[in-house]
Design an enzyme around this catalytic site. Structure first.
Site, PDB file in Angstrom:
ATOM      1  N   THR A  35       0.822  -1.214   0.000  1.00 16.00           N
ATOM      2  CA  THR A  35       0.000   0.000   0.000  1.00 16.00           C
ATOM      3  C   THR A  35       0.862   1.274   0.000  1.00 16.00           C
ATOM      4  OG1 THR A  35      -0.160  -0.099   2.402  1.00 16.00           O
ATOM      5  CG2 THR A  35      -1.976  -1.072   1.170  1.00 16.00           C
ATOM      6  N   GLY A  36       2.162   1.143   0.248  1.00 18.69           N
ATOM      7  CA  GLY A  36       3.030   2.323   0.311  1.00 18.69           C
ATOM      8  C   GLY A  36       3.575   2.721  -1.062  1.00 18.69           C
ATOM      9  N   LEU A  52       7.678  -7.471   6.856  1.00 18.56           N
ATOM     10  CA  LEU A  52       8.235  -7.605   8.201  1.00 18.56           C
ATOM     11  C   LEU A  52       7.981  -8.982   8.802  1.00 18.56           C
ATOM     12  CD1 LEU A  52       5.937  -7.357  10.698  1.00 18.56           C
ATOM     13  CD2 LEU A  52       5.727  -5.112   9.698  1.00 18.56           C
ATOM     14  N   ASN A  93      -1.912 -10.398   8.945  1.00 17.59           N
ATOM     15  CA  ASN A  93      -0.920  -9.372   8.640  1.00 17.59           C
ATOM     16  C   ASN A  93      -0.548  -8.562   9.890  1.00 17.59           C
ATOM     17  OD1 ASN A  93       0.534  -7.722   6.513  1.00 17.59           O
ATOM     18  ND2 ASN A  93      -0.685  -6.148   7.511  1.00 17.59           N
ATOM     19  N   THR A 118      -4.677   2.343  17.820  1.00 24.14           N
ATOM     20  CA  THR A 118      -5.800   3.085  17.244  1.00 24.14           C
ATOM     21  C   THR A 118      -6.919   3.310  18.247  1.00 24.14           C
ATOM     22  OG1 THR A 118      -7.617   2.896  15.659  1.00 24.14           O
ATOM     23  CG2 THR A 118      -6.612   0.856  16.343  1.00 24.14           C
ATOM     24  N   TYR A 142     -10.361  -4.798  12.791  1.00 23.73           N
ATOM     25  CA  TYR A 142      -9.184  -3.932  12.738  1.00 23.73           C
ATOM     26  C   TYR A 142      -8.762  -3.536  14.161  1.00 23.73           C
ATOM     27  CZ  TYR A 142      -6.621   0.447  12.458  1.00 23.73           C
ATOM     28  OH  TYR A 142      -5.707   1.439  12.653  1.00 23.73           O
ATOM     29  N   LYS A 146      -5.371  -4.756  16.519  1.00 19.75           N
ATOM     30  CA  LYS A 146      -4.413  -3.842  17.152  1.00 19.75           C
ATOM     31  C   LYS A 146      -4.398  -4.018  18.670  1.00 19.75           C
ATOM     32  CE  LYS A 146      -2.827  -1.235  13.664  1.00 19.75           C
ATOM     33  NZ  LYS A 146      -2.055  -0.039  13.342  1.00 19.75           N
ATOM     34  N   ARG A 222     -15.614  12.765  14.681  1.00 17.85           N
ATOM     35  CA  ARG A 222     -14.252  12.233  14.767  1.00 17.85           C
ATOM     36  C   ARG A 222     -13.289  13.356  15.131  1.00 17.85           C
ATOM     37  NH1 ARG A 222     -16.834   8.437  14.958  1.00 17.85           N
ATOM     38  NH2 ARG A 222     -16.912   6.566  13.664  1.00 17.85           N
ATOM     39  N   ASP A 286     -18.820   1.594  12.678  1.00 14.28           N
ATOM     40  CA  ASP A 286     -18.531   2.997  13.017  1.00 14.28           C
ATOM     41  C   ASP A 286     -19.192   3.396  14.352  1.00 14.28           C
ATOM     42  OD1 ASP A 286     -16.960   3.936  10.897  1.00 14.28           O
ATOM     43  OD2 ASP A 286     -18.699   4.471   9.668  1.00 14.28           O
TER      44      ASP A 286
HETATM   45  N1  UDP Z   1     -17.248   8.502   5.734  1.00 14.12           N
HETATM   46  C1  UDP Z   1     -18.316   8.901   4.946  1.00 14.12           C
HETATM   47  N2  UDP Z   1     -18.205   8.825   3.569  1.00 14.12           N
HETATM   48  C2  UDP Z   1     -17.074   8.345   2.973  1.00 14.12           C
HETATM   49  C3  UDP Z   1     -15.982   7.946   3.783  1.00 14.12           C
HETATM   50  C4  UDP Z   1     -16.098   8.043   5.161  1.00 14.12           C
HETATM   51  O1  UDP Z   1     -19.358   9.331   5.443  1.00 14.12           O
HETATM   52  O2  UDP Z   1     -17.059   8.267   1.727  1.00 14.12           O
HETATM   53  C5  UDP Z   1     -17.366   8.618   7.204  1.00 14.12           C
HETATM   54  C6  UDP Z   1     -17.207   7.308   7.973  1.00 14.12           C
HETATM   55  O3  UDP Z   1     -18.423   6.575   8.036  1.00 14.12           O
HETATM   56  C7  UDP Z   1     -16.773   7.848   9.345  1.00 14.12           C
HETATM   57  C8  UDP Z   1     -15.924   9.090   8.979  1.00 14.12           C
HETATM   58  O4  UDP Z   1     -16.315   9.444   7.646  1.00 14.12           O
HETATM   59  O5  UDP Z   1     -17.904   8.306  10.054  1.00 14.12           O
HETATM   60  C9  UDP Z   1     -14.429   8.832   9.005  1.00 14.12           C
HETATM   61  O6  UDP Z   1     -14.168   7.653   8.245  1.00 14.12           O
HETATM   62  P1  UDP Z   1     -12.751   7.308   7.663  1.00 14.12           P
HETATM   63  O7  UDP Z   1     -12.894   6.092   6.803  1.00 14.12           O
HETATM   64  O8  UDP Z   1     -12.130   8.530   7.072  1.00 14.12           O
HETATM   65  O9  UDP Z   1     -11.851   6.978   8.948  1.00 14.12           O
HETATM   66  P2  UDP Z   1     -12.067   5.889  10.120  1.00 14.12           P
HETATM   67  O10 UDP Z   1     -12.910   6.608  11.155  1.00 14.12           O
HETATM   68  O11 UDP Z   1     -12.707   4.680   9.565  1.00 14.12           O
HETATM   69  O12 UDP Z   1     -10.679   5.648  10.604  1.00 14.12           O
END
Ligand code: UDP
Length: 331
Positions: A35-36, A52, A93, A118, A142, A146, A222, A286
């Site tokens: 992915t990098g 790794l 992974n 996280t 996920y 972690k 967030r 979420d």
């Molecule tokens: N989100 C959204 N539309 C998108 C992508 C993300 O509404 O196309 C929302 C997602 O449901 C969460 C927030 O944006 O509420 C942050 O999501 P992201 O995937 O950026 O980061 P995560 O919180 O999963 O690490």
């Protein structure tokens, strides 16, 4: 003394390598480039392509670079939705990879590791802002992968004296302000890059996943932190371990929450573009809100985040996306 950065060609890893090089530190990077992006890595860092979890490969890296005394570990899969569909990919992974890494570190007597954990390890928080000793009950594989890595490190510390710092990030957004490195995922799933791709006309509209959450406007809240501020926290955490301190865990966030709708509004202000958005069903895994209490990192590590304004963070992301509409492929 040298720092080995695992995943140094990724989004947060490349910003950390940039900061370490700027400070004049010796840096070795390992990245599988799954992915990098090689172009994201500063040429001053010594680069190895590999996995790794490949112990013979990692033995070669440590034997060729005996000055490595500390590892910063960014090399993990990090997509909540993908982890819900394919949990074993994450446990293999992320979690199993950590076991292999610690085995080789122990063999080579490398006893410091700073690791990207996280906010997803907390699951659905009981109170806000979230503190480090709050319960950790992940609601997606996920976060679980972690949390297992954190637990593995605790036992490895007890048995072999490998000291660790787990940095529990909240949401990361922004790029190097000169626009030379930034976020480039294929496919892109994160909110801010998608919002900015709509601003660029690369996507027709944004879908906001859910507006019936228990938050003021119904969309998820967030806490956004800039990758340079995260990078600084990692470098401070390496110093903390090199000084002989005990293993520890720290939240890294700005301590301010923004709803998904507020992010779109802020991006409209910064870009001057309309950014059409529509409501869509919830995405699995979420939690309603995630806001960090980062007092501990500020107090114990002396962390002072510089990017404390969401507009400033979005401006830096826009500097990257508007100059690299196809990410590193523009090179
Ligand atoms: N989100 C959204 N539309 C998108 C992508 C993300 O509404 O196309 C929302 C997602 O449901 C969460 C927030 O944006 O509420 C942050 O999501 P992201 O995937 O950026 O980061 P995560 O919180 O999963 O690490």
């Amino acid at each position: 003394m040298a720092v080995l950065v695992l995943g140094g060609a990724g989004y947060i890893g490349s910003h950390t390598v940039d900061r370490l090089v700027e400070q004049g530190q010796d840096v070795v990077v390992v990245d599988s480039l799954v992915t990098g992006h090689k172009a994201a890595v500063r040429p001053e860092a010594k680069f190895y392509q590999g996995d790794l979890a490949d112990k013979p490969f990692m033995r070669k890296v440590f034997s060729e670079n005996p000055e490595i005394d500390a590892v910063i570990h960014f090399a993990a899969f990090s997509l909540v939705a993908e982890s819900m569909k394919d949990p074993l990919k994450y446990f293999d992974n992320n979690t199993a990879g950590m076991v292999k890494l610690l085995e080789v570190m122990h063999e080579f007597n490398v006893n410091y590791i700073v690791f990207s954990s996280t906010a997803a390890t907390y699951g659905i928080p009981e109170k806000m802002p979230i503190k480090e000793d709050d319960p950790q009950n992940p609601i997606n594989p996920y976060g679980e992968s972690k949390l297992m890595m954190e637990k593995i490190m605790r036992w490895a510390d007890q048995a072999y004296g490998v000291k660790f710092v787990a940095l529990r990030y909240f949401n990361v957004a922004g790029a190097k302000p000169d626009g030379s490195i930034g976020e480039d995922h294929h496919p892109e799933t994160h909110l801010l890059p998608i919002v900015l791709q709509v601003a660029q006309g690369k996507r027709e509209k944004l879908q906001i996943f859910g507006n019936d959450y228990n938050t003021p406007d119904g969309t998820n809240v967030r806490d956004y932190v800039h990758p340079f501020d995260l990078a600084d926290a990692h470098i401070l955490a390496v110093d903390y371990l090199r000084k002989g301190n005990e293993s520890n865990a720290f939240n890294l966030g700005s301590s301010t929450g923004f709803s998904n709708l507020e992010i779109v509004e802020a991006a409209r202000d910064v870009t001057g573009k309309p950014i059409p958005a529509e409501m869509a069903p919830r995405r699995g895994g979420d939690p309603d809100s995630l806001i960090a209490c980062s007092d501990k990192a500020r107090k114990v590590l002396g962390w002072k985040p510089q990017f404390d304004d969401i507009h400033k963070i979005i401006e830096t992301a826009w500097a990257w996306h508007s100059t690299h509409p196809n990410g590193y492929d523009d090179k």
